[in-house]
Design a protein around this motif. Sequence first.
Motif, mmCIF file in Angstrom:
data_model
loop_
_atom_site.group_PDB
_atom_site.id
_atom_site.type_symbol
_atom_site.label_atom_id
_atom_site.label_comp_id
_atom_site.label_asym_id
_atom_site.label_seq_id
_atom_site.Cartn_x
_atom_site.Cartn_y
_atom_site.Cartn_z
ATOM 1 N N ILE A 32 0.841 -1.197 0.000
ATOM 2 C CA ILE A 32 0.000 0.000 0.000
ATOM 3 C C ILE A 32 0.877 1.248 0.000
ATOM 4 O O ILE A 32 0.610 2.213 -0.721
ATOM 5 N N ILE A 33 1.941 1.233 0.789
ATOM 6 C CA ILE A 33 2.875 2.369 0.817
ATOM 7 C C ILE A 33 3.475 2.584 -0.564
ATOM 8 O O ILE A 33 3.583 3.736 -1.022
ATOM 9 N N ASP A 34 3.845 1.515 -1.252
ATOM 10 C CA ASP A 34 4.365 1.639 -2.619
ATOM 11 C C ASP A 34 3.349 2.337 -3.524
ATOM 12 O O ASP A 34 3.700 3.238 -4.300
ATOM 13 N N GLN A 35 2.089 1.906 -3.424
ATOM 14 C CA GLN A 35 1.034 2.514 -4.247
ATOM 15 C C GLN A 35 0.834 3.992 -3.896
ATOM 16 O O GLN A 35 0.643 4.828 -4.784
ATOM 17 N N LEU A 36 0.895 4.301 -2.619
ATOM 18 C CA LEU A 36 0.741 5.698 -2.190
ATOM 19 C C LEU A 36 1.874 6.559 -2.737
ATOM 20 O O LEU A 36 1.634 7.666 -3.230
ATOM 21 N N ALA A 37 3.099 6.059 -2.640
ATOM 22 C CA ALA A 37 4.253 6.816 -3.142
ATOM 23 C C ALA A 37 4.135 7.036 -4.645
ATOM 24 O O ALA A 37 4.390 8.147 -5.141
ATOM 25 N N GLU A 38 3.722 6.011 -5.379
ATOM 26 C CA GLU A 38 3.566 6.125 -6.831
ATOM 27 C C GLU A 38 2.492 7.133 -7.218
ATOM 28 O O GLU A 38 2.554 7.738 -8.294
ATOM 29 N N ASN A 39 1.508 7.327 -6.338
ATOM 30 C CA ASN A 39 0.394 8.225 -6.623
ATOM 31 C C ASN A 39 0.489 9.546 -5.863
ATOM 32 O O ASN A 39 -0.507 10.254 -5.714
ATOM 33 N N HIS A 40 1.694 9.866 -5.393
ATOM 34 C CA HIS A 40 2.011 11.162 -4.787
ATOM 35 C C HIS A 40 1.253 11.455 -3.490
ATOM 36 O O HIS A 40 0.968 12.617 -3.194
ATOM 37 N N TYR A 41 0.954 10.403 -2.734
ATOM 38 C CA TYR A 41 0.382 10.623 -1.405
ATOM 39 C C TYR A 41 1.514 11.040 -0.459
ATOM 40 O O TYR A 41 2.687 10.762 -0.715
ATOM 41 N N THR A 42 1.144 11.683 0.631
ATOM 42 C CA THR A 42 2.136 12.156 1.589
ATOM 43 C C THR A 42 2.071 11.426 2.933
ATOM 44 O O THR A 42 3.053 11.394 3.660
ATOM 45 N N HIS A 43 0.910 10.857 3.267
ATOM 46 C CA HIS A 43 0.710 10.262 4.583
ATOM 47 C C HIS A 43 -0.132 8.988 4.489
ATOM 48 O O HIS A 43 -1.016 8.880 3.629
ATOM 49 N N GLN A 111 4.674 9.697 5.426
ATOM 50 C CA GLN A 111 4.645 9.792 6.885
ATOM 51 C C GLN A 111 3.505 8.928 7.423
ATOM 52 O O GLN A 111 2.432 8.872 6.831
ATOM 53 N N ILE A 112 3.749 8.267 8.545
ATOM 54 C CA ILE A 112 2.738 7.434 9.184
ATOM 55 C C ILE A 112 2.039 8.248 10.271
ATOM 56 O O ILE A 112 2.689 8.886 11.101
ATOM 57 N N ILE A 113 0.710 8.204 10.252
ATOM 58 C CA ILE A 113 -0.103 8.817 11.301
ATOM 59 C C ILE A 113 -0.796 7.679 12.046
ATOM 60 O O ILE A 113 -1.673 7.017 11.491
ATOM 61 N N PRO A 114 -0.410 7.408 13.310
ATOM 62 C CA PRO A 114 -1.072 6.334 14.059
ATOM 63 C C PRO A 114 -2.434 6.801 14.573
ATOM 64 O O PRO A 114 -2.608 7.972 14.929
ATOM 65 N N LEU A 115 -3.395 5.901 14.605
ATOM 66 C CA LEU A 115 -4.726 6.240 15.106
ATOM 67 C C LEU A 115 -5.221 5.129 16.011
ATOM 68 O O LEU A 115 -5.357 3.977 15.592
ATOM 69 N N PHE A 116 -5.456 5.478 17.249
ATOM 70 C CA PHE A 116 -6.111 4.580 18.199
ATOM 71 C C PHE A 116 -7.463 5.200 18.470
ATOM 72 O O PHE A 116 -7.556 6.263 19.087
ATOM 73 N N ASN A 117 -8.518 4.579 17.993
ATOM 74 C CA ASN A 117 -9.852 5.142 18.022
ATOM 75 C C ASN A 117 -10.508 4.903 19.379
ATOM 76 O O ASN A 117 -11.069 3.850 19.634
ATOM 77 N N ALA A 118 -10.406 5.902 20.266
ATOM 78 C CA ALA A 118 -10.970 5.779 21.605
ATOM 79 C C ALA A 118 -11.660 7.092 21.967
ATOM 80 O O ALA A 118 -11.248 8.137 21.490
ATOM 81 N N PRO A 119 -12.687 7.098 22.740
ATOM 82 C CA PRO A 119 -13.145 6.000 23.582
ATOM 83 C C PRO A 119 -14.031 4.982 22.862
ATOM 84 O O PRO A 119 -14.278 3.912 23.394
ATOM 85 N N GLY A 120 -14.525 5.292 21.691
ATOM 86 C CA GLY A 120 -15.360 4.329 20.960
ATOM 87 C C GLY A 120 -14.510 3.291 20.262
ATOM 88 O O GLY A 120 -13.286 3.363 20.255
ATOM 89 N N HIS A 121 -15.147 2.318 19.679
ATOM 90 C CA HIS A 121 -14.478 1.299 18.870
ATOM 91 C C HIS A 121 -13.402 0.550 19.647
ATOM 92 O O HIS A 121 -12.325 0.296 19.141
ATOM 93 N N MET A 122 -13.696 0.189 20.891
ATOM 94 C CA MET A 122 -12.696 -0.471 21.737
ATOM 95 C C MET A 122 -13.117 -1.890 22.125
ATOM 96 O O MET A 122 -12.826 -2.360 23.213
#
Length: 145
Positions: A32-43, A111-122
């Motif tokens: 997925i990171i390869d595809q993002l880089a090829e398509n000019h994504y940043t994060h 760049q990686i943005i971590p997401l821990f979805n709280a307080p919901g979805h736990m």
Amino acid sequence: KASTTASTDEFVRIFHLDCGRKYFSVSEIKGIIDQLAENHYTHLQLAFGNDGLRFLLDDMSVKVNNTEYASSAVTSAIKQGNKNLTSGSSGELSESNMDDIISYAKDKGIQIIPLFNAPGHMYTVVSAMNTLDVGGKYLPTSTPQ
């Protein structure tokens, strides 16, 4: 939805990957990171805690109300919660897996943005707390599908 950074006028392109409800292997994420880089994504935003909890530290020990819970017990309870969530997707990323993913992404300009979805979805966290009997019983706000 795309936005611009606060410090520049560069266009920010972010892809959100829900790794909480479905396990993705390191090689799948790198693809997925390869595809993002090829398509000019940043994060890449990795939602590792969205009903499931797909990221485990090397040391998962915790202390709650003067009771210590061993890393192996916490890890086991989290893994069981993930299995209870969905039988079609099991697995977790380790700390070294995440280090590898972050390094790979950096080399690709992502760049990686971590997401821990709280307080919901736990769901898995609540399930693990019940397994370990942390502070009484907790009820999940939703039933795994």
